[in-house]
Write a protein that holds these residues in place. Structure first.
Motif, PDB file in Angstrom:
ATOM      1  N   VAL A  23      -7.054  -4.464  -2.324  1.00 37.32           N
ATOM      2  CA  VAL A  23      -8.501  -4.381  -2.564  1.00 37.32           C
ATOM      3  C   VAL A  23      -8.818  -2.961  -2.986  1.00 37.32           C
ATOM      4  N   THR A  24      -9.198  -2.784  -4.253  1.00 36.99           N
ATOM      5  CA  THR A  24      -9.412  -1.441  -4.776  1.00 36.99           C
ATOM      6  C   THR A  24     -10.631  -0.796  -4.142  1.00 36.99           C
ATOM      7  N   LEU A  25     -10.557   0.518  -4.017  1.00 40.49           N
ATOM      8  CA  LEU A  25     -11.641   1.265  -3.403  1.00 40.49           C
ATOM      9  C   LEU A  25     -12.708   1.567  -4.448  1.00 40.49           C
ATOM     10  N   PRO A  26     -13.963   1.343  -4.128  1.00 40.66           N
ATOM     11  CA  PRO A  26     -15.033   1.578  -5.102  1.00 40.66           C
ATOM     12  C   PRO A  26     -15.369   3.056  -5.238  1.00 40.66           C
ATOM     13  N   GLY A  27     -16.057   3.377  -6.316  1.00 43.24           N
ATOM     14  CA  GLY A  27     -16.527   4.740  -6.516  1.00 43.24           C
ATOM     15  C   GLY A  27     -15.438   5.681  -6.968  1.00 43.24           C
ATOM     16  N   ASP A  84      -1.153   6.466 -17.150  1.00 43.09           N
ATOM     17  CA  ASP A  84      -2.478   6.557 -16.524  1.00 43.09           C
ATOM     18  C   ASP A  84      -2.704   5.401 -15.554  1.00 43.09           C
ATOM     19  N   ILE A  85      -2.196   4.222 -15.889  1.00 41.40           N
ATOM     20  CA  ILE A  85      -2.350   3.064 -15.005  1.00 41.40           C
ATOM     21  C   ILE A  85      -1.624   3.307 -13.683  1.00 41.40           C
ATOM     22  N   LEU A  86      -0.444   3.905 -13.747  1.00 40.75           N
ATOM     23  CA  LEU A  86       0.312   4.206 -12.528  1.00 40.75           C
ATOM     24  C   LEU A  86      -0.388   5.290 -11.714  1.00 40.75           C
ATOM     25  N   ILE A  87      -0.945   6.296 -12.395  1.00 34.94           N
ATOM     26  CA  ILE A  87      -1.685   7.349 -11.697  1.00 34.94           C
ATOM     27  C   ILE A  87      -2.876   6.744 -10.964  1.00 34.94           C
ATOM     28  N   TRP A  88      -3.563   5.807 -11.625  1.00 32.93           N
ATOM     29  CA  TRP A  88      -4.683   5.126 -10.968  1.00 32.93           C
ATOM     30  C   TRP A  88      -4.203   4.400  -9.716  1.00 32.93           C
ATOM     31  N   ALA A  89      -3.078   3.688  -9.817  1.00 28.62           N
ATOM     32  CA  ALA A  89      -2.553   2.952  -8.667  1.00 28.62           C
ATOM     33  C   ALA A  89      -2.151   3.897  -7.539  1.00 28.62           C
ATOM     34  N   VAL A  90      -1.491   5.003  -7.891  1.00 31.35           N
ATOM     35  CA  VAL A  90      -1.102   6.004  -6.890  1.00 31.35           C
ATOM     36  C   VAL A  90      -2.342   6.544  -6.175  1.00 31.35           C
ATOM     37  N   GLN A  92      -5.262   5.098  -5.770  1.00 32.05           N
ATOM     38  CA  GLN A  92      -5.808   4.065  -4.899  1.00 32.05           C
ATOM     39  C   GLN A  92      -5.005   3.940  -3.604  1.00 32.05           C
ATOM     40  N   LEU A  93      -3.679   3.928  -3.722  1.00 30.34           N
ATOM     41  CA  LEU A  93      -2.829   3.803  -2.540  1.00 30.34           C
ATOM     42  C   LEU A  93      -2.987   4.997  -1.610  1.00 30.34           C
ATOM     43  N   ARG A  94      -3.049   6.152  -2.195  1.00 35.64           N
ATOM     44  CA  ARG A  94      -3.164   7.373  -1.392  1.00 35.64           C
ATOM     45  C   ARG A  94      -4.483   7.400  -0.631  1.00 35.64           C
ATOM     46  N   ALA A  95      -5.562   7.033  -1.315  1.00 31.10           N
ATOM     47  CA  ALA A  95      -6.873   7.028  -0.674  1.00 31.10           C
ATOM     48  C   ALA A  95      -6.949   5.969   0.419  1.00 31.10           C
ATOM     49  N   ALA A  96      -6.378   4.786   0.163  1.00 29.03           N
ATOM     50  CA  ALA A  96      -6.398   3.714   1.159  1.00 29.03           C
ATOM     51  C   ALA A  96      -5.587   4.105   2.392  1.00 29.03           C
ATOM     52  N   LYS A  97      -4.420   4.672   2.164  1.00 29.70           N
ATOM     53  CA  LYS A  97      -3.577   5.081   3.284  1.00 29.70           C
ATOM     54  C   LYS A  97      -4.274   6.150   4.116  1.00 29.70           C
ATOM     55  N   ALA A  98      -4.899   7.107   3.451  1.00 27.34           N
ATOM     56  CA  ALA A  98      -5.591   8.174   4.166  1.00 27.34           C
ATOM     57  C   ALA A  98      -6.766   7.637   4.978  1.00 27.34           C
ATOM     58  N   ALA A  99      -7.362   6.538   4.496  1.00 22.19           N
ATOM     59  CA  ALA A  99      -8.499   5.943   5.192  1.00 22.19           C
ATOM     60  C   ALA A  99      -8.070   4.921   6.239  1.00 22.19           C
ATOM     61  N   GLY A 100      -6.756   4.721   6.385  1.00 21.72           N
ATOM     62  CA  GLY A 100      -6.260   3.765   7.370  1.00 21.72           C
ATOM     63  C   GLY A 100      -6.419   2.325   6.962  1.00 21.72           C
ATOM     64  N   GLN A 101      -6.543   2.065   5.666  1.00 25.99           N
ATOM     65  CA  GLN A 101      -6.701   0.706   5.167  1.00 25.99           C
ATOM     66  C   GLN A 101      -5.347   0.123   4.777  1.00 25.99           C
ATOM     67  N   PRO A 102      -5.191  -1.203   4.837  1.00 25.74           N
ATOM     68  CA  PRO A 102      -3.911  -1.830   4.456  1.00 25.74           C
ATOM     69  C   PRO A 102      -3.626  -1.648   2.977  1.00 25.74           C
ATOM     70  N   THR A 103      -2.360  -1.604   2.635  1.00 30.93           N
ATOM     71  CA  THR A 103      -1.951  -1.424   1.242  1.00 30.93           C
ATOM     72  C   THR A 103      -0.925  -2.482   0.859  1.00 30.93           C
ATOM     73  N   THR A 104      -0.738  -2.639  -0.435  1.00 28.77           N
ATOM     74  CA  THR A 104       0.239  -3.559  -0.996  1.00 28.77           C
ATOM     75  C   THR A 104       0.539  -3.090  -2.406  1.00 28.77           C
ATOM     76  N   PRO A 105       1.712  -3.389  -2.957  1.00 24.62           N
ATOM     77  CA  PRO A 105       1.998  -3.018  -4.349  1.00 24.62           C
ATOM     78  C   PRO A 105       1.348  -3.941  -5.369  1.00 24.62           C
ATOM     79  N   HIS A 106       0.641  -4.985  -4.912  1.00 25.90           N
ATOM     80  CA  HIS A 106       0.019  -5.957  -5.812  1.00 25.90           C
ATOM     81  C   HIS A 106      -1.456  -5.607  -6.021  1.00 25.90           C
ATOM     82  N   PHE A 107      -1.838  -5.348  -7.254  1.00 32.91           N
ATOM     83  CA  PHE A 107      -3.198  -4.912  -7.563  1.00 32.91           C
ATOM     84  C   PHE A 107      -3.966  -5.979  -8.339  1.00 32.91           C
ATOM     85  N   HIS A 108      -5.229  -6.112  -8.014  1.00 29.90           N
ATOM     86  CA  HIS A 108      -6.167  -6.861  -8.849  1.00 29.90           C
ATOM     87  C   HIS A 108      -7.387  -5.975  -9.044  1.00 29.90           C
TER      88      HIS A 108
END
Length: 307
Positions: A23-27, A84-90, A92-108
């Motif tokens: 689940v991508t982080l908004p903003g 750029d797509i990989l940088i975007w994914a990185v 998102q993962l970094r921000a989610a992990k820092a916020a304590g949110q679950p992560t997965t390699p599958h993006f929508h």
């Protein structure tokens, strides 16, 4: 759910469990890059299709680091703009992990949100360009011994293992789905090999400028004394197909333009007469230096070490 996607071998089903989608982080979130992607020549620096393999090796202490990148000739190696797509994914993962949110390699992600996240226009041919980028990222095969541990053979992987970019009956995008490689996913979450980068990176138009910024950010960091490489070292690190002389001309133009966000570049000669690029974080320069700027990179969120 099952959707149709493309890989180098043609159409095949892409099966992703809805519950496993990230689940991508908004903003606006801080932009981050993966350090090993920044340092080694994994991408083509040209928008022209590159079918010639990247074959790189360098001695690192007693070990030899190797990178081999190939892709089908009709598709070509993934470019630094595709990254750029990989940088975007990185990011998102970094921000989610820092916020304590679950992560997965599958993006929508909605196409609009992805384009906005990498500072691209949201109309015109951007859907086609994103699909072509996903195809190259999926088709590009990387063999490397980076992070292989005690394994005796290099790992092989594709940047993206599967993707889907469906449209509705009117041809409008209904979102983009993709799965990044375990190698990249683990590098972000397990080894925390990430660095914050300036969002102005996405504004850099030249392949060498984009590559150079990532190398400078990786090695220059926040050191007061900066860092330096000879022109030959930079040419080798880039994996460029250009002759050294042509590569040097482009790099000199990058120095003249001074467009790399956050860093000041300077070319000098060392005691052996070799051309050397020095680079220093602009906020580390004296306040009366023409290149001085206050620090622009954001503070890192909690949960990860400082950049």
């Amino acid at each position: 759910m099952t959707k149709k996607g493309n890989r180098a071998g043609g159409n095949q089903p892409v099966v992703l469990d809805q519950l496993d989608l990230f689940v991508t982080l908004p903003g606006d979130i801080p932009t981050h890059d993966e350090q090993e992607m920044m340092e080694r020549p994994f991408f083509s620096l040209s928008k022209q299709r590159r079918s010639e393999p990247i074959d790189y090796s360098v001695q690192n202490g007693t070990a030899t680091i190797t990178v081999n990148v190939t892709a089908p000739a009709e598709i070509g190696i993934a470019t630094i703009w595709d990254c750029d797509i990989l940088i975007w994914a990185v990011s998102q993962l970094r921000a989610a992990k820092a916020a304590g949110q679950p992560t997965t390699p599958h993006f929508h992600v909605p196409l609009y949100e992805l384009l906005r996240g990498i500072d691209r226009p949201t109309g015109g041919d951007e859907y086609r360009r994103i699909v072509e980028a996903l195809e190259r990222l999926s088709a590009t095969l990387i063999r490397t011994n980076i992070r292989q541990g005690k394994k005796k053979r290099p790992e092989g992987f594709h940047w993206i293992e599967r993707y889907s970019a469906p449209t509705d009956d009117l041809g409008r995008s209904t979102g983009v789905e993709f799965t990044i490689s375990d190698w990249l996913y683990e590098g972000v979450l397990t080894d925390r090999l990430v660095l914050g980068i300036d969002r102005a990176y996405f504004k850099l138009t030249g392949g060498i400028e984009r590559w150079l910024y990532r190398v400078v950010r990786k090695h220059g960091g926040h050191q007061a004394g900066g860092w330096a490489f000879t022109m030959k070292q930079l040419h080798h690190k880039s994996g460029s197909t250009q002759r050294l002389a042509d590569f040097a001309k482009e790099l000199r133009r990058a120095v003249e333009r001074q467009r790399l966000p956050g860093y000041w570049l300077e070319l000098v000669r060392n005691s052996e007469g070799e051309e050397v690029l020095n680079f220093t974080e602009r906020c580390q320069l004296s306040t009366d230096h023409p290149g001085f700027q206050f620090k622009r990179l954001p503070r890192p969120p909690m949960g990860f070490p400082a950049d």
